[in-house]
Design an enzyme around this catalytic site. Structure first.
Site, PDB file in Angstrom:
ATOM      1  N   CYS A  58       0.835  -1.204   0.000  1.00 33.07           N
ATOM      2  CA  CYS A  58       0.000   0.000   0.000  1.00 33.07           C
ATOM      3  C   CYS A  58       0.869   1.253   0.000  1.00 33.07           C
ATOM      4  CB  CYS A  58      -0.916   0.010   1.219  1.00 33.07           C
ATOM      5  SG  CYS A  58      -2.095  -1.358   1.304  1.00 33.07           S
ATOM      6  N   GLU A 104       6.087   8.116   4.682  1.00 31.50           N
ATOM      7  CA  GLU A 104       6.045   7.035   3.695  1.00 31.50           C
ATOM      8  C   GLU A 104       7.454   6.666   3.224  1.00 31.50           C
ATOM      9  OE1 GLU A 104       2.893   7.324   0.823  1.00 31.50           O
ATOM     10  OE2 GLU A 104       1.662   8.471   2.221  1.00 31.50           O
ATOM     11  N   GLY A 105       8.353   6.644   4.184  1.00 29.68           N
ATOM     12  CA  GLY A 105       9.737   6.270   3.922  1.00 29.68           C
ATOM     13  C   GLY A 105      10.653   7.468   3.914  1.00 29.68           C
TER      14      GLY A 105
END
Length: 395
Positions: free
Chosen positions: A249, A374-375
């Site tokens: 996701c 997200e990273g």
């Protein structure tokens, strides 16, 4: 081609990237750009300064009517658009503010994607149509107070109690959390990590806003508490088992960031260009000085290289050939360069660069969050490093 037939140079599109888009792409971009300009842009500086996003449910319904929510998904009221079209939408939304693009990304690329990809037929029918229309807002609860880059260490647990699941734990930095109708919550079970569809209002579930942020101030950011949340067996996402599911996701959502960050960069470059043409020092516009022109040229080069990269990744995604490592490549480069563009624009505006009369400082502050979520850049460097060397440097 004879010189006389060459098209004129377009400062807004120096590489002619628009030639890569078709009429449908350009029409969609124009529609979303007009909505963002008319509906959000006149108010966003005030919303950011106040630290709120008024009428978030109304905005979400309008975005649903534009087909911007879960737009690459098929069926259930979703638009079934191309990955490039989704990217163009992300770019136009983030050109006004990262908070608006984040709302759309979390709704469509995380919460809806998780239900669409890993959910049961009943879960898809029960949630996706209303989420695509913007009538229901979703959030994606993976990050915890002590576990961000290392989701494998999550402490939230889901335990069996007869035919039910009981969830206990906390989630942190959850976009849309306090306004969500449904949360996709990831928890550790005796069989590994599983995903659960948790309707807001379920006893034991609560969400509170995180205040005093210096970035993404117009975004709803929340802490979730799950205190013995009892769910039926049907609440589990049947196809989501192991950490690979939530990471899949995240990869889908990171793709939108590859485009979106460039929207913030574009706005800052446009602002710097306008300012350089009109701001006079030493008797002439500062845009006529060599150092200023060098900055503007470098900003334009990095912005449009990033756009070519985003378009290339979008075409690979549409062809079913985009690897997670390639998404990491895009997020690492484009967010890092977008932030550098915003910082350089700030220097061109001088002291005015820190004023909310201009959008530069707001975009620069927002991208500090985009760089991390997200990273982080470091995580994406390690993902690429592992892919390049075959050696795992994590941990």
């Amino acid at each position: 081609m004879a010189a006389g037939t060459l098209p004129p140079f377009d400062p807004a599109d120096p590489l002619g990237i628009d030639d890569l888009l078709d009429d449908t792409d350009r029409a969609l971009r124009a529609t979303v750009r007009a909505w963002a300009r008319d509906r959000v842009l006149p108010h966003i500086a005030e919303w950011h300064e106040r630290g709120e996003l008024p009428d978030v449910r109304g905005l979400t319904k309008e975005l649903g009517s534009l087909g911007a929510l879960g737009m690459t998904l098929d069926g259930h009221g979703c638009a079934g658009a191309s990955a490039v079209q989704y990217g163009l939408v992300c770019l136009e939304l983030e050109a006004v503010d990262s908070a608006v693009r984040s709302l759309v990304s979390v709704q469509g690329s995380l919460a809806m994607y998780a239900i669409h990809r890993f959910g049961s037929a009943e879960q898809r029918e029960g949630w996706l149509p209303s989420m695509a229309a913007g009538e229901a807002i979703g959030c994606f609860a993976l990050t915890e107070p002590d576990h961000g880059s290392d989701p494998a260490g999550m402490r939230t647990r889901a335990e069996r109690d007869g035919g039910d699941w009981v969830l206990t734990g906390r989630k942190m930095w959850i976009t849309n959390g306090s306004v969500a109708s449904v949360a996709v919550v990831w928890a550790r079970t005796e069989d590994g990590i599983r995903g659960f569809v948790v309707p807001a209002g379920t006893p034991g579930f609560s969400a509170s806003d995180i205040r005093h942020k210096g970035s993404l101030r117009a975004s709803v950011t929340s802490e979730l508490v799950l205190d013995g949340v009892r769910l039926p067996a049907a609440a589990a996402l049947p196809e989501a088992r192991g950490l690979r599911a939530p990471l899949g996701c995240l990869s889908h959502a990171r793709y939108g960031i590859v485009w979106g960050a460039l929207g913030a960069a574009r706005t800052c470059l446009e602002t710097a260009l306008d300012y350089a043409r009109t701001r006079e020092q030493f008797g002439r516009p500062i845009g006529g000085f060599q150092l200023t022109q060098a900055k503007l040229a470098d900003m334009a080069v990095e912005l449009h290289k990033g756009l070519l990269l985003a378009w290339h990744l979008g075409r690979r995604l549409d062809a079913g050939r985009l690897r997670p490592e390639q998404v990491s490549f895009g997020k690492l480069n484009n967010v890092r360069e977008a932030l550098a563009i915003c910082r350089t624009a700030r220097t061109i505006l001088g002291a005015n660069g820190i004023s909310y009369a201009y959008p530069v400082m707001r975009h620069m502050a927002n991208l500090e969050s985009v760089l991390t979520y997200e990273g982080t850049s470091e995580m994406h460097q390690l993902i690429l490093g592992k892919a390049l060397t075959g050696l795992d440097a994590f941990g």
